[in-house]
Design a protein around this motif. Sequence first.
Motif, PDB file in Angstrom:
ATOM      1  N   THR A 124      42.477  48.671  34.260  1.00  0.00           N
ATOM      2  CA  THR A 124      42.671  47.356  34.839  1.00  0.00           C
ATOM      3  C   THR A 124      41.188  47.283  35.788  1.00  0.00           C
ATOM      4  N   PRO A 125      40.978  46.036  36.145  1.00  0.00           N
ATOM      5  CA  PRO A 125      39.766  45.985  37.086  1.00  0.00           C
ATOM      6  C   PRO A 125      40.035  46.329  38.262  1.00  0.00           C
ATOM      7  N   ASP A 126      39.032  46.955  38.928  1.00  0.00           N
ATOM      8  CA  ASP A 126      39.357  47.919  40.082  1.00  0.00           C
ATOM      9  C   ASP A 126      40.122  47.157  41.163  1.00  0.00           C
ATOM     10  N   HIS A 127      39.897  45.911  41.369  1.00  0.00           N
ATOM     11  CA  HIS A 127      40.743  45.308  42.486  1.00  0.00           C
ATOM     12  C   HIS A 127      42.109  45.221  42.608  1.00  0.00           C
ATOM     13  N   TRP A 128      42.627  45.564  41.227  1.00  0.00           N
ATOM     14  CA  TRP A 128      44.214  45.367  41.197  1.00  0.00           C
ATOM     15  C   TRP A 128      44.574  46.646  41.988  1.00  0.00           C
ATOM     16  N   TYR A 129      44.087  47.876  41.568  1.00  0.00           N
ATOM     17  CA  TYR A 129      44.574  49.226  42.432  1.00  0.00           C
ATOM     18  C   TYR A 129      43.345  49.901  42.714  1.00  0.00           C
ATOM     19  N   PRO A 130      42.664  49.601  43.726  1.00  0.00           N
ATOM     20  CA  PRO A 130      41.167  49.907  43.998  1.00  0.00           C
ATOM     21  C   PRO A 130      40.895  51.632  44.059  1.00  0.00           C
ATOM     22  N   SER A 131      39.933  51.827  43.571  1.00  0.00           N
ATOM     23  CA  SER A 131      39.559  53.340  43.477  1.00  0.00           C
ATOM     24  C   SER A 131      39.066  53.666  44.866  1.00  0.00           C
ATOM     25  N   ASP A 132      38.775  52.712  45.650  1.00  0.00           N
ATOM     26  CA  ASP A 132      38.406  53.258  47.104  1.00  0.00           C
ATOM     27  C   ASP A 132      39.591  53.569  47.957  1.00  0.00           C
ATOM     28  N   ILE A 133      39.655  54.779  48.358  1.00  0.00           N
ATOM     29  CA  ILE A 133      40.962  55.554  48.894  1.00  0.00           C
ATOM     30  C   ILE A 133      41.533  54.731  50.300  1.00  0.00           C
ATOM     31  N   GLN A 134      40.878  54.053  51.010  1.00  0.00           N
ATOM     32  CA  GLN A 134      41.518  53.562  51.827  1.00  0.00           C
ATOM     33  C   GLN A 134      42.058  52.052  51.685  1.00  0.00           C
TER      34      GLN A 134
ATOM     35  N   LYS B  64      57.339  36.737  58.663  1.00  0.00           N
ATOM     36  CA  LYS B  64      56.901  36.589  59.869  1.00  0.00           C
ATOM     37  C   LYS B  64      55.954  37.812  59.974  1.00  0.00           C
ATOM     38  N   GLN B  65      56.311  39.296  59.519  1.00  0.00           N
ATOM     39  CA  GLN B  65      55.721  40.261  59.592  1.00  0.00           C
ATOM     40  C   GLN B  65      54.771  40.470  58.445  1.00  0.00           C
ATOM     41  N   PHE B  66      54.982  39.776  57.395  1.00  0.00           N
ATOM     42  CA  PHE B  66      54.235  39.969  56.318  1.00  0.00           C
ATOM     43  C   PHE B  66      52.802  39.016  56.702  1.00  0.00           C
ATOM     44  N   GLU B  67      52.953  37.953  57.391  1.00  0.00           N
ATOM     45  CA  GLU B  67      51.904  37.169  57.671  1.00  0.00           C
ATOM     46  C   GLU B  67      51.065  37.878  58.891  1.00  0.00           C
ATOM     47  N   GLU B  68      51.620  38.291  59.766  1.00  0.00           N
ATOM     48  CA  GLU B  68      50.962  39.043  60.949  1.00  0.00           C
ATOM     49  C   GLU B  68      50.530  40.494  60.561  1.00  0.00           C
ATOM     50  N   ARG B  69      51.325  41.034  59.953  1.00  0.00           N
ATOM     51  CA  ARG B  69      50.868  42.487  59.657  1.00  0.00           C
ATOM     52  C   ARG B  69      49.861  42.833  58.467  1.00  0.00           C
ATOM     53  N   PHE B  70      50.231  41.946  57.295  1.00  0.00           N
ATOM     54  CA  PHE B  70      49.387  42.280  56.225  1.00  0.00           C
ATOM     55  C   PHE B  70      48.480  41.202  55.841  1.00  0.00           C
ATOM     56  N   LEU B  71      48.936  39.773  55.906  1.00  0.00           N
ATOM     57  CA  LEU B  71      47.961  38.808  55.223  1.00  0.00           C
ATOM     58  C   LEU B  71      47.023  38.605  56.403  1.00  0.00           C
ATOM     59  N   GLN B  72      47.347  38.505  57.730  1.00  0.00           N
ATOM     60  CA  GLN B  72      46.596  38.223  58.841  1.00  0.00           C
ATOM     61  C   GLN B  72      45.473  36.980  58.589  1.00  0.00           C
ATOM     62  N   ASP B  73      44.263  37.191  58.751  1.00  0.00           N
ATOM     63  CA  ASP B  73      43.459  35.995  58.170  1.00  0.00           C
ATOM     64  C   ASP B  73      42.733  36.164  56.925  1.00  0.00           C
ATOM     65  N   LYS B  74      43.053  37.111  56.203  1.00  0.00           N
ATOM     66  CA  LYS B  74      42.437  37.725  55.082  1.00  0.00           C
ATOM     67  C   LYS B  74      43.030  36.740  53.724  1.00  0.00           C
ATOM     68  N   ALA B  75      42.086  36.702  52.569  1.00  0.00           N
ATOM     69  CA  ALA B  75      42.425  35.912  51.530  1.00  0.00           C
ATOM     70  C   ALA B  75      43.698  36.462  50.831  1.00  0.00           C
ATOM     71  N   PHE B  76      43.561  37.741  50.691  1.00  0.00           N
ATOM     72  CA  PHE B  76      44.822  38.472  50.011  1.00  0.00           C
ATOM     73  C   PHE B  76      45.104  39.671  50.686  1.00  0.00           C
ATOM     74  N   ILE B  77      46.166  40.319  50.377  1.00  0.00           N
ATOM     75  CA  ILE B  77      46.836  41.413  51.453  1.00  0.00           C
ATOM     76  C   ILE B  77      45.751  42.336  51.793  1.00  0.00           C
ATOM     77  N   ILE B  78      44.820  42.817  50.945  1.00  0.00           N
ATOM     78  CA  ILE B  78      44.073  43.716  51.276  1.00  0.00           C
ATOM     79  C   ILE B  78      42.475  43.378  51.511  1.00  0.00           C
ATOM     80  N   GLY B  79      42.227  42.109  51.344  1.00  0.00           N
ATOM     81  CA  GLY B  79      41.105  41.584  51.691  1.00  0.00           C
ATOM     82  C   GLY B  79      40.748  40.601  50.980  1.00  0.00           C
ATOM     83  N   SER B  80      39.580  40.502  50.288  1.00  0.00           N
ATOM     84  CA  SER B  80      38.899  39.206  49.628  1.00  0.00           C
ATOM     85  C   SER B  80      39.135  39.044  48.280  1.00  0.00           C
TER      86      SER B  80
END
Length: 205
Positions: A43-53, A108-124
């Motif tokens: 599947t396209p890389d963004h679903w489960y990125p190859s970038d290790i971090q 509350k934890q989801f918003e503050e720890r994972f979502l923050q000010d990003k578009a999606f959980i791990i970024g854009s």
Amino acid sequence: GPSNSEGAGKVSLLKKVPALKDGDFTLAECTAILLYLSRKYNTPDHWYPSDIQKRAQVDEYLSWHHANIRANAPKTMWIKVLIPLFTGQPLPSEKLQEVMEGLSTSLKQFEERFLQDKAFIIGSEISLADLVAIVELMQPVGVGCDVFEDRPRLMEWRRRVEDAVGKELFFQAHEMILNIKELSNIQIDPQLKEHLAPVLMKMLK
């Protein structure tokens, strides 16, 4: 067929859904199934990125999700629709309030720890983390507990997920959940009720 049948046991030793059968290969647990499918079908890389971090961030969310969002969000559906359907009696409102309080803490934890000010959980870009999260949070919505109301950051994230998946596909995937109250009108086999009622009640203790 029924998840407790002999046939289901050949697919999942736990006799639980979801379960996958791919040729002679069988697999249980939704997260493992999603990861398997993403790897098998490239599947396209963004679903489960190859970038290790970035991949580690998806893994981090998936690990947190089970004991937090998943531990509370689906219970709203059991409390408001499924348990009354199988037992013939509503649960006390205090039980729903208890679950909603736990869910509120997790959100509350989801918003503050994972979502923050990003578009999606791990970024854009959307990832499996967002998919796993949204399907869980649509369950309270289906029974009239709109967890997105009064949470603008969470609401904007939901809209981005809808757009990324495609609105038509998004609502098609959630059609059963959003119409779950209609189950109240169906007739349940008395033997199935007798079998499932104590199991369901035990789930919420």
